[in-house]
Design a protein around this motif. Structure first.
Motif, PDB file in Angstrom:
ATOM      1  N   PRO A  50       0.737  -1.165   0.056  1.00  0.00           N
ATOM      2  CA  PRO A  50      -0.093   0.191  -0.012  1.00  0.00           C
ATOM      3  C   PRO A  50       0.921   1.185  -0.165  1.00  0.00           C
ATOM      4  O   PRO A  50       0.399   2.248  -0.516  1.00  0.00           O
ATOM      5  N   ILE A  51       1.989   1.254   0.507  1.00  0.00           N
ATOM      6  CA  ILE A  51       2.772   2.270   0.622  1.00  0.00           C
ATOM      7  C   ILE A  51       3.991   2.386  -0.286  1.00  0.00           C
ATOM      8  O   ILE A  51       5.143   3.039  -0.159  1.00  0.00           O
ATOM      9  N   VAL A 132      -1.355   7.972   6.170  1.00  0.00           N
ATOM     10  CA  VAL A 132      -2.236   7.077   6.658  1.00  0.00           C
ATOM     11  C   VAL A 132      -3.172   6.502   5.783  1.00  0.00           C
ATOM     12  O   VAL A 132      -3.592   5.380   5.782  1.00  0.00           O
ATOM     13  N   LEU A 135      -1.560   3.853   3.690  1.00  0.00           N
ATOM     14  CA  LEU A 135      -1.426   2.634   4.926  1.00  0.00           C
ATOM     15  C   LEU A 135      -2.765   1.951   4.822  1.00  0.00           C
ATOM     16  O   LEU A 135      -2.641   0.710   4.830  1.00  0.00           O
ATOM     17  N   LEU A 136      -3.807   2.591   4.882  1.00  0.00           N
ATOM     18  CA  LEU A 136      -5.112   1.893   4.915  1.00  0.00           C
ATOM     19  C   LEU A 136      -5.761   1.556   3.749  1.00  0.00           C
ATOM     20  O   LEU A 136      -6.813   1.043   3.597  1.00  0.00           O
ATOM     21  N   GLY A 138      -5.289  -0.557   1.696  1.00  0.00           N
ATOM     22  CA  GLY A 138      -5.327  -1.831   1.212  1.00  0.00           C
ATOM     23  C   GLY A 138      -6.847  -2.177   1.823  1.00  0.00           C
ATOM     24  O   GLY A 138      -7.179  -3.721   1.458  1.00  0.00           O
ATOM     25  N   ASN A 139      -7.411  -1.756   2.731  1.00  0.00           N
ATOM     26  CA  ASN A 139      -8.830  -2.073   3.090  1.00  0.00           C
ATOM     27  C   ASN A 139      -9.813  -1.152   2.548  1.00  0.00           C
ATOM     28  O   ASN A 139      -9.872  -0.193   2.875  1.00  0.00           O
ATOM     29  N   HIS A 141     -12.818  -1.411   2.642  1.00  0.00           N
ATOM     30  CA  HIS A 141     -14.047  -0.783   3.458  1.00  0.00           C
ATOM     31  C   HIS A 141     -13.876   0.228   4.603  1.00  0.00           C
ATOM     32  O   HIS A 141     -14.822   0.789   4.930  1.00  0.00           O
ATOM     33  N   LEU A 142     -12.772   0.795   4.667  1.00  0.00           N
ATOM     34  CA  LEU A 142     -12.159   1.954   5.385  1.00  0.00           C
ATOM     35  C   LEU A 142     -12.490   3.242   4.547  1.00  0.00           C
ATOM     36  O   LEU A 142     -11.678   3.367   3.514  1.00  0.00           O
ATOM     37  N   SER A 146     -12.344   7.879   7.620  1.00  0.00           N
ATOM     38  CA  SER A 146     -11.777   7.116   8.679  1.00  0.00           C
ATOM     39  C   SER A 146     -10.251   7.556   8.677  1.00  0.00           C
ATOM     40  O   SER A 146      -9.673   7.598   9.863  1.00  0.00           O
ATOM     41  N   ARG A 148      -8.598   9.824   7.562  1.00  0.00           N
ATOM     42  CA  ARG A 148      -8.317  11.131   7.955  1.00  0.00           C
ATOM     43  C   ARG A 148      -8.409  11.179   9.311  1.00  0.00           C
ATOM     44  O   ARG A 148      -7.438  11.993  10.220  1.00  0.00           O
ATOM     45  N   ILE A 150      -8.124   9.170  11.873  1.00  0.00           N
ATOM     46  CA  ILE A 150      -7.237   8.373  12.443  1.00  0.00           C
ATOM     47  C   ILE A 150      -5.797   9.229  12.493  1.00  0.00           C
ATOM     48  O   ILE A 150      -5.040   9.350  13.398  1.00  0.00           O
TER      49      ILE A 150
END
Lengths: 207, 844
Positions: A50-51, A132, A135-136, A138-139, A141-142, A146, A148, A150
């Motif tokens: 992801p990154i 972030v 990083l996220l 990959g999911n 569903h988020l 969210s 942001r 986080i």
């Protein structure tokens, strides 16, 4: 000649490992002297990272290449490649406190530069949010929101760790490197950020 | 059996109570000693040993809970990060220990140093070596849990003790059958079978564990309608895994361990919060009960002299050899391992690992299981095992703590997980995986990354509920937990403060007790929300206008209502799990909004939140001052937490009072505070702010409230002013502030009408998290708020209308009535019986 120099400079990296790295380098660059960003696209495993963008970016970041200038390099040669790799050296038993400290800072600097994408010496909220989000990513569903929030939460946390109680109109503009160091206190980055291949004899693994 | 089990539990409770003793002596030691004493009493009374640690009971009932507990709560990341070292120590180390100990003892026997009555050959000694050499999970856990060494060290020793079971079981069974066959009948194929059975037993046990973990995860995915038996499934299936493995002579400990490790992630995601709690506490309770019983019974069984025969040479020899070979084994293996390990184990670690190789009940149960007919020297072995177990648990258990302290072993640091840490860890994982990809080296990170992708793509999809799967992300989890914790503590504080307010005493400790690092607190305390953007200050509307408008929002949106909402969702959260998903979301949304709110960096947003913060600050200050005065001591001002101030908002209940005219007027004064303060700042050319900046924020609160308070009198009654200045200001305000204050006073006196003046930009902290801005139909909203904040209804109304019709023009008009009311409004406070009044009383 450059190789042996680097071998000394980067300490534990043995000539054998450098040879392996060189093979790999040539493989990536398709026998050119330098690697460009596009060359990294050919690594299939990297695709799901992801990154990935940030990481590849770090390879071309002149700050990481120990060059005076700032900004992004177009292409890197093998020496630069090794320089980047040397950030992932493991610690050695015989290092003293001072060396350890320097070592630790070096690694953190690398990480810091990855976050600080606009090279201004600060990880701003926006930059943090980007990281972030990546990083996220990959999911699926988020939602972005969210991610942001986080990042916002993390930033707030960072502000509290670094500044403590803030003054009235004090603005927390971003995480500076000093703050970054503060945040990492107590976490042994030197025991985390390293890759095994730089420690043991490498199995030349090519595909 | 029941009364027997409840009894040790009771005694264990007693030990828990006497912390002093247990801080020095590990609980396991005490329990063994207690067991010895009890056994002695029973023996003296009944003339024969009544109770015994029966191997069957031990293996079927006492051991599984402990192993399941340790497997289920095993930090799996840590475990798998160190799996190489753990496996080495567990397999190679145990093999080495058993063979070396067995052979050495046999040598001792051959040399004639032992009692010639011991009829044992090489096989017997090897059998004994196999059962005595395995590090015992129960003993290790009991001792190491109290020692708190660093987690790597702990996981290596503990992981070894769990995983060596396979080796122990195999060696024990193989040698046992060899002994039964007799040395003469052993063929080469038997050795091969022995080796093969090792792989069969260990891998088979692991496979059984994985199979049941999979089943368990799958089952919990469909238990949505039968929440109540969710925990039952966890225990049942884990136990079935144990029994199944035991039945087919595979390693049952391995089966349960891996079942626990692997199912946890999915089970936790699937089952409800309540079930999670139930599982956790039931498991812990069962495990500690079993542990207690085991150690007690070890003590009790030891007094049964009919079972054992003493031989000094054998006992001393065994003690010496197990210590020696353990140390040698550890050093040798570590030497090899350190060439591969990224974080080498240093000498101190090795000492602790050698010394931490405790033997325990497993060895005892195994030695009891020996057949006296086949193993002639059983009685000697039993005696030796008891001594070894007692020695390791008592002597080593007692000394390991001082040893760890003396060697300055790195202790584990228990800090709360922070969001940043979690983010960075994840970034690390990806970076390292990427680097391995780039270098083309398929190392640990590569495979972990691959596994995670596989897990995400298939396993989690299959084993997790859709709803759980969607939100499954570790970063999100941490964020979620922090949020929930904040929300809970927020509610807790709310309740706390509320009661404190009723008592009209600020409760100082409440602040220190709350977790300082939590994000929400930060928000509240450090006012980071208000601080993110300085430029806002420069965007000037009429400040007064803005403040009034914002005040509405603050009061309405963030102070009173959210609290109630929080409470509601909090209780709902815990009461009806069915609605949980929705609630979770709600909590999130609220927290998120709050956070976002504070972080908005676009101008107008910040602007509003800013001014809100400012206003809130005011309100808080006011309250603070009143509290300060109440307690009538100067020192309070620096430590009066905002929470103490917060009750102001909660006081909605006192609506009757609000109607009371006298009160309303009182509150007028406070309303005006803003203006006055603003004035003074503006006039002073911001001397005050400058000085304030320097102070750490906690100290800041007092001065400003004072100022504000001071100004109230000025508003209402000029004559009183001097008095206020002299008495209160000197008390609370620092010297430079006083100067500023005096200046401002004089300037204020010269100014006829305050309303036109804008408030200074200098309002610090952001008292409460702002949940959301609520556009309000103000007229009905206002009275409520005013009651909260002790504002007169008409005042607030005016404020509201200003906010609605933001142009500056109307503002002037609105202000007139304000002034008027104030002037009229000075009514003696004594009339007010409620706590609200002490504000006033304080001034006057």
């Amino acid at each position: 000649m450059a190789l042996s120099m680097l071998a000394q400079e980067s300490g534990s990296v043995t000539s054998e490992q450098i040879e392996h790295l060189h093979r790999r380098f040539k493989q990536l660059s398709q026998d050119q002297l330098t690697i460009r960003k596009e060359n990294f696209d050919s690594i299939p495993d990297l695709e799901f990272n992801p990154i990935r963008g940030k990481i590849v970016h770090a390879f071309f970041d002149k700050r990481n290449l120990r060059q005076e200038s700032d900004g992004l390099a177009e292409e890197i040669n093998f020496e630069d490649f090794l320089t980047i790799m040397s950030y992932f050296r493991p610690i050695e038993m015989n290092m003293d406190e001072e060396q350890l400290d320097r070592f630790r800072k070096e690694k953190l600097k690398f990480l810091f530069h990855m976050y600080d994408s606009d090279h201004d010496g600060k990880i701003t909220l926006q930059e943090y949010r980007n990281v972030v989000e990546e990083l996220l990513s990959g999911n699926p569903h988020l939602e972005k929101e969210s991610a942001r929030s986080i990042a916002d939460g993390a930033m707030m946390e960072a502000a509290s760790i670094c500044v403590g109680q803030m003054g009235p109109d004090q603005v927390y503009e971003g995480i500076t490197f000093e703050d970054f160091l503060k945040m990492w206190q107590g976490i042994d980055i030197e025991t985390k950020m390293h890759v095994r291949f730089l420690n043991v004899d490498t199995i030349a693994h090519c595909y | 059996m029941d009364d027997v089990t409840s009894f040790p539990n009771a005694s264990s409770t007693v030990f828990h109570l006497s912390r002093k003793v247990t801080s020095v002596v590990p609980e396991s030691c005490l329990l063994i000693l207690l067991g010895l004493g009890l056994g002695g009493i029973v023996l003296a009374v009944a003339k024969k040993a009544e109770y015994q640690l029966e191997p069957n009971m031990f293996f079927l009932f006492l051991l599984p809970p402990i192993v399941l507990d340790s497997g289920y709560f095993m930090p799996s990341r840590l475990f798998f990060d160190n799996i190489g070292a753990i496996l080495t120590y567990a397999v190679v180390g145990t093999l080495w220990n058993s063979f070396a100990t067995g052979t050495a003892l046999w040598g001792l026997h051959r040399a004639g140093l032992m009692d010639p009555g011991i009829e044992a050959g090489l096989m017997d000694f090897l059998l004994f070596g196999s059962l005595i050499s395995a590090v015992d999970p129960v003993a290790v856990l009991a001792v190491f849990e109290e020692v708190h060494v660093n987690e790597t060290l702990f996981i290596i020793v503990f992981g070894e003790s769990l995983l060596n079971d396979a080796v122990t079981v195999v060696l024990y069974k193989v040698f046992n059958s060899f002994v039964e066959l007799g040395p003469a009948h052993i063929h080469a194929t038997d050795y091969v079978k022995g080796v093969a059975s090792f792989f069969l037993v260990s891998l088979g046990g692991t496979a059984v564990g994985l199979l049941f973990a999979f089943l368990l995860a799958l089952i919990t995915r469909f238990t949505k309608r039968v929440r109540i038996i969710e925990p039952l499934f966890v225990f049942l299936l884990a136990y079935v895994a144990y029994l199944a493995a035991e039945m087919v002579s595979l390693s049952a400990i391995l089966a349960v361990t891996f079942c626990g490790i692997c199912c946890k992630k999915y089970v936790e995601a699937n089952i409800s919060q309540k079930s999670r709690t139930t599982v956790k506490y039931t498991m812990k309770t069962l495990a500690s009960s079993s542990e207690t019983i085991i150690f007690m019974f070890l003590g009790i069984s030891a007094v049964d002299t009919s079972k054992w025969t003493w031989d000094t040479a054998l006992v001393l020899g065994t003690l010496f050899f197990i210590l020696l070979f353990r140390a040698v084994g550890v050093v040798l293996q570590t030497y090899v391992l350190n060439r591969f390990r990224l974080i080498p184990l240093d000498r101190i670690d090795q000492v602790v690992m050698s010394y931490g190789g405790l033997r325990g009940a497993v060895a005892f149960a195994l030695v009891i299981l020996l057949d006296r007919e086949k193993v002639k020297a059983k009685d000697y072995f039993v005696a030796t095992t008891i001594v070894v177990v007692f020695f390791t648990v008592i002597v080593q258990g007692l000394t390991i703590k001082p040893l760890v302290t003396w060697l300055k072993v790195k202790r584990s640091d228990h800090h709360k997980p922070t969001l940043n840490e979690e983010l960075h860890e994840h970034a690390f994982d990806h970076i390292l995986a990427a680097v391995e990809d780039i270098v083309g080296h398929h190392g640990y990170h590569y495979w972990r990354d691959k596994w995670e992708q596989f897990d995400k793509k298939y396993l989690s999809q299959l084993l997790m509920r859709k709803s759980a799967y969607r939100l499954r992300d570790e970063i999100w989890d941490v964020y979620y937990k922090l949020n929930i914790r904040d929300a809970i503590s927020f509610v807790d504080q709310g309740g706390h403060v509320h009661s404190a307010a009723k008592l009209s005493l600020p409760s100082m400790p409440s602040r220190t007790s709350m977790s300082e690092s939590s994000v929400t607190n930060l928000l509240r305390e450090s006012g980071s929300g208000a601080c993110l953007d300085l430029q806002v200050i420069d965007t000037v509307r009429s400040r007064r206008d803005k403040e009034d408008a914002a005040m509405h929002h603050v009061l309405r949106g963030s102070l009173y209502k959210p609290r109630r909402r929080y409470k509601a969702s909090y209780s709902r959260h815990f009461i009806s799990p069915d609605k949980q998903e929705r609630q979770d979301k709600e909590i999130f949304r609220q927290n998120m909004k709050r956070r976002l709110e504070t972080f908005k960096s676009t101008k107008h947003n910040v602007c509003s939140s800013k001014s809100k913060a400012r206003l809130k600050e005011k309100g808080r200050k006011k309250k603070n001052i009143s509290l300060t005065k109440e307690t009538a001591n100067g020192k309070t001002h620096r430590s009066v937490p905002w929470q103490d101030a917060a009750p102001v908002l909660v006081m909605v209940s006192s609506e009757e009072e609000e109607s009371d005219s006298s009160e309303t007027e009182k509150e007028d004064d406070e309303g005006i505070v803003f203006v006055a303060r603003a004035t003074d700042e503006v006039l002073q050319g911001k001397t005050t702010p400058g000085s304030l900046d320097v102070c750490p924020s906690p100290c800041i609160i007092p001065p400003s409230p004072t100022l504000a308070e001071k100004e109230l009198p000025w508003k209402g009654d000029q004559a009183d002013l001097a008095v206020y200045v002299s008495s209160e200001t000197t008390k609370i305000v620092p010297v430079d502030m006083q100067k500023a204050w005096n200046q401002s006073i004089s300037s204020l006196e010269s100014i006829a009408s305050p309303p036109g003046i804008e408030s200074g930009p200098q309002h610090r902290r952001f008292a409460c998290p702002v949940l959301e801005e609520q556009p309000q139909s103000a007229s009905q909203a206002m009275p409520e708020q005013s009651s909260c904040f002790q504002f007169p209804s008409h005042l607030s109304k005016s404020g509201r209308s200003q906010s609605d019709s933001s142009p500056d023009g109307p503002e002037q008009q609105e202000l007139q009535p304000l002034m008027a009311t104030e002037e009229q409004g000075r009514v003696p406070p004594s009339a007010e019986p409620r706590w609200l009044m002490f504000n006033k009383a304080g001034h006057l």
